[in-house]
Design an enzyme around this catalytic site. Structure first.
Site, PDB file in Angstrom:
ATOM      1  N   SER A  60       0.932  -1.241  -0.103  1.00 60.27           N
ATOM      2  CA  SER A  60      -0.041   0.027  -0.042  1.00 60.27           C
ATOM      3  C   SER A  60       0.697   1.346   0.109  1.00 60.27           C
ATOM      4  O   SER A  60       0.200   2.364  -0.174  1.00 60.27           O
ATOM      5  CB  SER A  60      -1.114   0.069   1.141  1.00 60.27           C
ATOM      6  OG  SER A  60      -2.073  -0.971   1.054  1.00 60.27           O
ATOM      7  N   ASP A 298       2.623   2.241   5.613  1.00 59.49           N
ATOM      8  CA  ASP A 298       2.863   0.954   5.588  1.00 59.49           C
ATOM      9  C   ASP A 298       2.396   0.279   4.276  1.00 59.49           C
ATOM     10  O   ASP A 298       1.508   0.536   3.788  1.00 59.49           O
ATOM     11  CB  ASP A 298       2.363   0.374   6.747  1.00 59.49           C
ATOM     12  CG  ASP A 298       3.009   0.854   8.140  1.00 59.49           C
ATOM     13  OD1 ASP A 298       4.052   1.471   7.924  1.00 59.49           O
ATOM     14  OD2 ASP A 298       2.377   0.581   9.332  1.00 59.49           O
TER      15      ASP A 298
END
Length: 452
Positions: A60, A298
């Site tokens: 992501s 993250d």
């Protein structure tokens, strides 16, 4: 104080082995220069060593690259944060006609659109995959009403990827390459699996806690349409070089104003554990480390876990890429020390319940909660809370249902063991009520409304 390569290599080696992470690469931007380290293996079956130029799946973190492309369009005057998606994306629709008419670019960037965040659909490998995905979004519902709470939405970033395509006349992959990667000289960053074959590439690994994970049966499960939300393939060094552009005011890919906007505080996080973030900007997750501001993101992709943290006040950026095991514990232990020494900040520890659990009334939290792709059932058994976690719809084939006992943390927070290929030992379930009175639970900073 200069970067002590030998010391941090030892810390990376030690913590990687302790937490059963097969391979990891670390890059640190300090004193204006990137320092790159590697440890372990890319594939436990072949034994190929991890090197600093190895490519991992950044998951992501791709969202920040897509946000950068969108803010380039704003710099060019082609849209603004208040632009309605329907005005720049012909044929756009979701299941709720009011959301179709009113949802904005800014809401997609800040995860406040409420659109079902994990609407997963494989629309093929063709250059039309995002166009076909957007057409299928006519069936996508709402995890929550728009503008109410932050609810992490990969779907929203896939939509933004299609906005980029429509306004540039290029595929998202080509636009990213030509507008961001090439200007920044990121020669070890790409978006398509076949491009990664030119380099040493990390294999995904899966397995439970307390043992070394094994190579996954497949390298990745993401369809091409998930690229804008979840598929940038890169070295750790390229990640910190990308971060340096944002530290330097966006040069040469963004205006200083747009770079600042991406990390301007737009919405507060009600779940401050899942991403360890206090708030969200227009692309970046935002951190407050005892008054010291930071930003980052993250990522996760089938057993590969990635972490990027930037401390603008000290000019420090750090990226960690891993291919399995308890990567979250490696990250927390390493970055807590690393950022403490190099940037003077102290990251919080990982989420975990108290050894002496709180006494809470479980009854008000029980029920079935649902969002696109996930159904979560909370029951009470012998006075203790228990969860059944089941993937549904397009996510159903990714993992088997999980059942586990929960540990109370407070009247509104329960702790769930991090079972299976999860990077951390505990996951938070955060309960709340939407403005319309509907109870919901946050999991992974995604809102699931109670349906029964």
């Amino acid at each position: 104080m200069g970067f002590d390569h030998a010391y941090w290599q030892d810390r990376l080696d030690t913590l990687r082995a302790r937490h059963h992470v097969p391979g990891a690469t670390l890059a640190v931007l300090a004193d204006g220069e990137p320092h790159e380290l590697a440890s372990g293996v890319l594939h436990r079956g072949t034994g190929v060593a991890a090197t600093a130029d190895s490519v991992f799946q950044a998951g992501s973190i791709a969202k920040v690259y897509t946000a950068t492309l969108v803010l380039q369009l704003a710099d060019a005057g082609l849209l603004s944060l208040d632009t309605r998606v329907a005005d720049v994306l012909p044929g756009f629709a979701v299941a709720d006609p009011d959301v179709t008419r009113g949802v904005t670019i800014g809401q997609l960037l800040t995860h406040t659109s409420g659109i079902a965040g994990d609407f997963t659909l494989d629309t093929g490998r063709g250059d039309d995959c995002l166009a076909r995905y957007v057409a299928a979004c006519a069936e996508a519902g709402q995890d929550c009403p728009p503008g109410t709470v932050i609810s992490y939405s990969s779907t929203g970033y896939a939509l933004l990827g299609r906005v980029v395509e429509v306004l540039t006349g290029q595929t998202w992959d080509a636009a990213l390459r030509e507008q961001v990667l090439e200007p920044l000289g990121l020669e070890h960053t790409m978006t398509l699996p076949e491009e990664a074959l030119r380099f040493r590439t990390a294999m995904s690994h899966l397995g439970g806690p307390g043992a070394w994970p094994e190579p996954a049966p497949v390298w990745d499960l993401l369809p091409r349409s998930a690229g804008p939300s979840g598929r940038v393939l890169a070295t750790a060094g390229d990640l910190v070089r990308f971060a340096r552009a944002h530290l330097d005011g966006g040069t040469p890919v963004l205006s200083a104003g747009s770079a600042a906007l991406m990390r301007s505080r737009a919405v507060e996080c009600l779940d401050t554990w899942s991403f360890m973030a206090d708030a969200w900007g227009h692309g970046w997750a935002l951190y407050d480390w005892d008054g010291v501001a930071g930003f980052g993101h993250d990522g996760a992709a089938l057993g590969q876990f990635s972490y990027l943290r930037v401390v603008p006040g000290s000019g420090v950026a750090a990226a960690l890429l891993t291919n399995g095991g308890r990567a979250g514990e490696l990250f927390a232990g390493l970055f807590r020390e690393l950022l403490g020494e190099l940037a003077g900040v102290r990251m919080p520890g990982l989420f975990a319940p108290d050894p002496d659990p709180a006494e809470v009334e479980v009854g008000p939290l029980t029920g079935t909660y649902e969002r696109a792709g996930v159904r979560i059932t909370i029951i009470e058994r012998d006075g203790r809370p228990r969860v059944r976690w089941q993937l549904t719809g397009g996510n159903a084939g990714f993992a088997e249902p999980i059942e586990a006992d929960l540990v109370p943390v407070s009247d509104t927070v329960l702790a769930m063991p991090g079972l299976g290929p999860v990077a951390v030992p505990w996951l938070p379930l955060v309960f709340g009520t939407l403005p319309d009175g509907t109870p919901y639970v946050y999991t992974g900073m995604r809102a699931a409304r109670r349906i029964g």
